[in-house]
Enzyme design. Structure first.
Site, short mmCIF file in Angstrom:
data_model
loop_
_atom_site.label_atom_id
_atom_site.label_comp_id
_atom_site.label_asym_id
_atom_site.label_seq_id
_atom_site.Cartn_x
_atom_site.Cartn_y
_atom_site.Cartn_z
CG ASN A 51 -1.92 -1.09 1.22
OD1 ASN A 51 -2.26 -1.63 0.17
ND2 ASN A 51 -2.44 -1.46 2.39
CG HIS A 64 -8.10 2.77 9.68
ND1 HIS A 64 -7.65 3.40 8.55
CD2 HIS A 64 -9.01 3.63 10.23
CE1 HIS A 64 -8.25 4.57 8.43
NE2 HIS A 64 -9.09 4.74 9.44
CE LYS A 73 -2.92 -2.52 8.68
NZ LYS A 73 -3.79 -1.53 9.32
CE1 TYR A 133 -0.38 2.26 4.26
CE2 TYR A 133 -1.32 0.18 4.93
CZ TYR A 133 -1.46 1.47 4.50
OH TYR A 133 -2.72 1.98 4.29
CG ASP A 172 -10.32 7.69 9.65
OD1 ASP A 172 -9.15 7.95 9.27
OD2 ASP A 172 -10.87 6.59 9.45
C1 T46 Z 1 -6.75 0.49 2.98
C2 T46 Z 1 -7.27 0.33 1.57
C3 T46 Z 1 -8.13 1.25 1.01
N1 T46 Z 1 -8.58 1.08 -0.26
C4 T46 Z 1 -9.46 2.09 -0.83
C5 T46 Z 1 -10.75 2.31 -0.05
C6 T46 Z 1 -11.03 3.77 -0.23
O1 T46 Z 1 -11.81 3.97 -1.40
C7 T46 Z 1 -9.66 4.40 -0.43
C8 T46 Z 1 -9.14 5.10 0.81
O2 T46 Z 1 -9.26 4.19 1.88
P1 T46 Z 1 -9.11 4.70 3.36
O3 T46 Z 1 -9.74 6.04 3.52
O4 T46 Z 1 -9.55 3.57 4.26
O5 T46 Z 1 -7.53 4.86 3.45
P2 T46 Z 1 -6.71 5.16 4.80
O6 T46 Z 1 -7.46 6.08 5.69
O7 T46 Z 1 -5.34 5.50 4.38
O8 T46 Z 1 -6.67 3.73 5.50
C9 T46 Z 1 -5.46 3.13 5.88
O9 T46 Z 1 -4.98 3.86 6.97
C10 T46 Z 1 -4.44 3.20 8.08
C11 T46 Z 1 -3.28 4.03 8.57
C12 T46 Z 1 -4.09 1.80 7.93
O10 T46 Z 1 -3.20 1.26 8.61
C13 T46 Z 1 -4.87 0.97 7.02
O11 T46 Z 1 -4.02 0.15 6.27
C14 T46 Z 1 -5.78 1.68 6.13
O12 T46 Z 1 -7.05 1.57 6.75
O13 T46 Z 1 -8.78 3.34 -0.78
C15 T46 Z 1 -8.21 -0.01 -1.04
O14 T46 Z 1 -8.64 -0.16 -2.20
N2 T46 Z 1 -7.37 -0.94 -0.49
C16 T46 Z 1 -6.88 -0.81 0.79
O15 T46 Z 1 -6.09 -1.68 1.23
#
Ligand code: T46
Length: 189
Positions: A51, A64, A73, A133, A172
């Site tokens: 990622n 998360h 991770k 990560y 969040d």
């Molecule tokens: C995590 C993830 C997200 N997505 C898509 C889903 C949403 O449409 C978009 C943004 O996702 P999100 O807002 O959940 O992204 P983060 O807020 O950076 O989430 C991450 O942030 C914290 C720090 C973490 O440790 C996790 O790995 C992960 O939850 O990417 C994907 O397609 N695949 C993925 O593995």
């Protein structure tokens, strides 16, 4: 002798990884991940997903975790600096509900290995931060859960004085408090 420096933390399973850095007058080279070194250091987990996220100063992503299909991770920072936090959600762990903070940065090149059973989040301290990560399980949106960043029982000392404003996703902002997470969504050590 492993080429990885592994430092255990006060939380079981959570450790800091520092690959060997080869510097010369041009700059540096390092093997940011090497499966053989990883296994020789005693880690048996295999990663299935890489990622990458880039965030502005003050962005806070987290806290998360995925349940079921929990993810271990391995986190590192390519550009900038983050205040990275892992929260122990493993029932039966002596550090259940405790968190571990660490600054991961382009400068210190430290990596944090977070085993299954933790919530993870970070606050961006630099103008911009690019975070890379690896995860040991594929993403399942429907099983993506979290805990409020400012949960009063976790008492995470986010260095908010180092940033002007905190920026959270709408998702969040709506995360539950730790005390409201059903036991079936916690982990067992
Ligand atoms: C995590 C993830 C997200 N997505 C898509 C889903 C949403 O449409 C978009 C943004 O996702 P999100 O807002 O959940 O992204 P983060 O807020 O950076 O989430 C991450 O942030 C914290 C720090 C973490 O440790 C996790 O790995 C992960 O939850 O990417 C994907 O397609 N695949 C993925 O593995």
């Amino acid at each position: 002798m492993s080429r990885l420096k592994v430092t255990q933390t006060n939380i079981s399973g959570l450790c800091i990884i520092e690959p060997t850095l080869y510097e010369d007058q041009r700059g540096y080279f390092m093997e940011s991940f090497n499966k053989r070194d990883w296994q020789e250091a005693g880690f048996m987990e295999t990663f299935v997903q890489d990622n990458e996220s880039t965030s502005k100063k003050g962005v806070l992503r987290g806290l998360h975790y995925q349940h079921p299909y929990p993810q271990a991770k391995l986190i590192r920072v390519l550009d900038g600096a983050i205040y990275d936090v892992a929260v122990d959600m493993r029932m039966g762990s002596v550090t259940f509900g405790q968190y571990y903070p660490i600054v991961l940065s382009e400068q210190n090149k430290k990596q944090l290995y977070i085993p299954v059973g933790f919530a993870h989040g970070f606050l961006v301290l630099s103008d911009k931060a690019k975070v890379l990560y690896k995860t040991t399980a594929y993403y399942h949106k429907e099983y993506d859960h979290g805990i409020r960043w400012d949960d009063p029982t976790l008492h995470i000392s986010w260095p908010i004085h180092q940033v002007e404003d905190i920026m959270l996703s709408e998702k969040d902002k709506a995360l539950p408090y730790f005390k409201d997470i059903p036991q079936g969504r916690l982990f067992v050590k």
